[in-house]
Design a protein around this motif. Structure first.
Motif, PDB file in Angstrom:
ATOM      1  N   GLU A 231      -5.463  -1.038   3.761  1.00 29.99           N
ATOM      2  CA  GLU A 231      -5.284  -0.376   3.370  1.00 29.99           C
ATOM      3  C   GLU A 231      -3.832  -1.469   2.584  1.00 29.99           C
ATOM      4  OE1 GLU A 231      -4.558   3.850   3.463  1.00 29.99           O
ATOM      5  OE2 GLU A 231      -3.669   3.371   4.293  1.00 29.99           O
ATOM      6  N   THR A 232      -2.903  -2.844   3.940  1.00 28.81           N
ATOM      7  CA  THR A 232      -2.222  -3.247   3.249  1.00 28.81           C
ATOM      8  C   THR A 232      -3.341  -5.177   3.660  1.00 28.81           C
ATOM      9  OG1 THR A 232      -1.658  -3.330   5.922  1.00 28.81           O
ATOM     10  CG2 THR A 232      -0.439  -1.845   4.606  1.00 28.81           C
TER      11      THR A 232
ATOM     12  N   ARG B 120       0.224   4.609   7.497  1.00 31.03           N
ATOM     13  CA  ARG B 120      -0.906   2.847   6.504  1.00 31.03           C
ATOM     14  C   ARG B 120      -1.701   2.361   7.418  1.00 31.03           C
ATOM     15  NH1 ARG B 120       0.053   5.283   2.187  1.00 31.03           N
ATOM     16  NH2 ARG B 120      -1.753   3.932   0.681  1.00 31.03           N
TER      17      ARG B 120
ATOM     18  N   SER C  80       0.754  -0.966  -0.365  1.00 37.26           N
ATOM     19  CA  SER C  80       0.103  -0.518   0.133  1.00 37.26           C
ATOM     20  C   SER C  80       0.545   1.110   0.110  1.00 37.26           C
ATOM     21  CB  SER C  80      -1.095  -0.312   1.712  1.00 37.26           C
ATOM     22  OG  SER C  80      -1.809   1.374   1.049  1.00 37.26           O
TER      23      SER C  80
END
Length: 278
Positions: free
Chosen positions: A159-160, A155, A97
């Motif tokens: 998102e990851t 992040r 991300s």
């Protein structure tokens, strides 16, 4: 590498810190070379009288995952409980991300577990407190500065994650990164229009869209962005900027009652939403 400097760096940024036991030695393995910071929520309902309900689990782990489960837990009052200076089991596999590559997220990122229920944890819907938000921004900025990275290396787990994680709930991650950038001495987020209220955390099932059309009507221009008029609408609307519909509207942090006109300011990759009272 161990981040034995963590408590001192956080205190230097003005964050209140509690060092939990032998945090300098506590570890979930040896592979740890962080380049960024990952934000989580615990899904545990917290309160002023019970500010850190997930602390024990974050230190000791669960039956299916040994601790430590983060590097610090952020309690209801914004206090950072420092848990580990070494590898922690918080991130799992990273899908990649922004500048964070795909790979072992536990190697790549320092993790904050922000202790709040989020989207239904413990049967409670709860947003991050302002104290948690402010402390997390300061702490993230300080750690990224120490790592020699910019705010894009912060992040959210959603998102990851490769497994559909949703945390941290009720937060516009682009806005939070913009606030981290400001804390690091970068360009501060654009101030809301006169009469507006800056939005950070989010609650409720509300969204915003442009009016009268999906492309919006420009009502004012700023040196670093464009202000557009929007109406509060149901979730599911997407923002269209120059024909690009890849970005969804950020949720607003107030009930619709009393907030019928909103604005957003587009500043490069960052989106800040402001609610204007009736």
């Amino acid at each position: 590498m161990a981040i034995s400097w963590l408590a001192d760096v956080l205190r230097g940024a003005g964050v209140q810190v509690v060092e939990e036991g032998d945090w300098l030695s506590r570890s979930a393995g040896s592979s740890f070379s962080p380049i960024g910071v990952l934000w989580h929520h615990t899904a545990a309902p917290s309160s002023a009288s019970r500010p850190a309900p997930a602390l024990g689990i974050c230190i000791n782990g669960r039956s299916d995952l040994p601790g430590p489960l983060c590097h610090a837990l952020v309690d209801y009052h914004g206090v950072f409980h420092v848990i580990s200076a070494n590898r922690a089991n918080h991130a799992g596999r990273s899908a990649g991300s922004g500048p964070i590559p795909a790979g072992d997220g536990n190697t790549l990122m320092v993790g904050w577990e922000i202790d709040y229920a989020g989207d239904g944890g413990g049967g409670v819907r709860q947003e991050m407190t302002q104290a948690q938000y402010d402390a997390s921004v300061l702490a993230t900025a300080a750690v990224l500065d120490r790592l020699g990275r910019d705010a894009s290396y912060a992040r959210g787990h959603r998102e990851t994650s490769t497994t559909g994680k949703i945390d941290p709930s009720f937060i516009d991650l682009d806005v939070m990164r913009a606030d981290v950038a400001a804390a690091m001495g970068g360009a501060p987020p654009t101030e809301p229009p006169s009469g507006g209220t800056r939005l950070r955390a989010t609650v409720g099932n509300l969204n915003v869209r442009t009016t009268p059309s999906t492309s919006g009507a420009v009502v004012a221009s700023l040196a670093n962005g464009t202000v557009m008029t929007v109406d509060c609408q149901a979730v599911g609307e997407a923002v269209t900027i120059g024909g690009n519909t890849s970005r969804n509207w950020a949720r607003i942090s107030s009930p619709a009652s009393g907030y019928v006109t909103c604005h957003y300011v587009e500043t490069g990759p960052n989106l800040r939403v402001d609610a204007c009272p009736v």
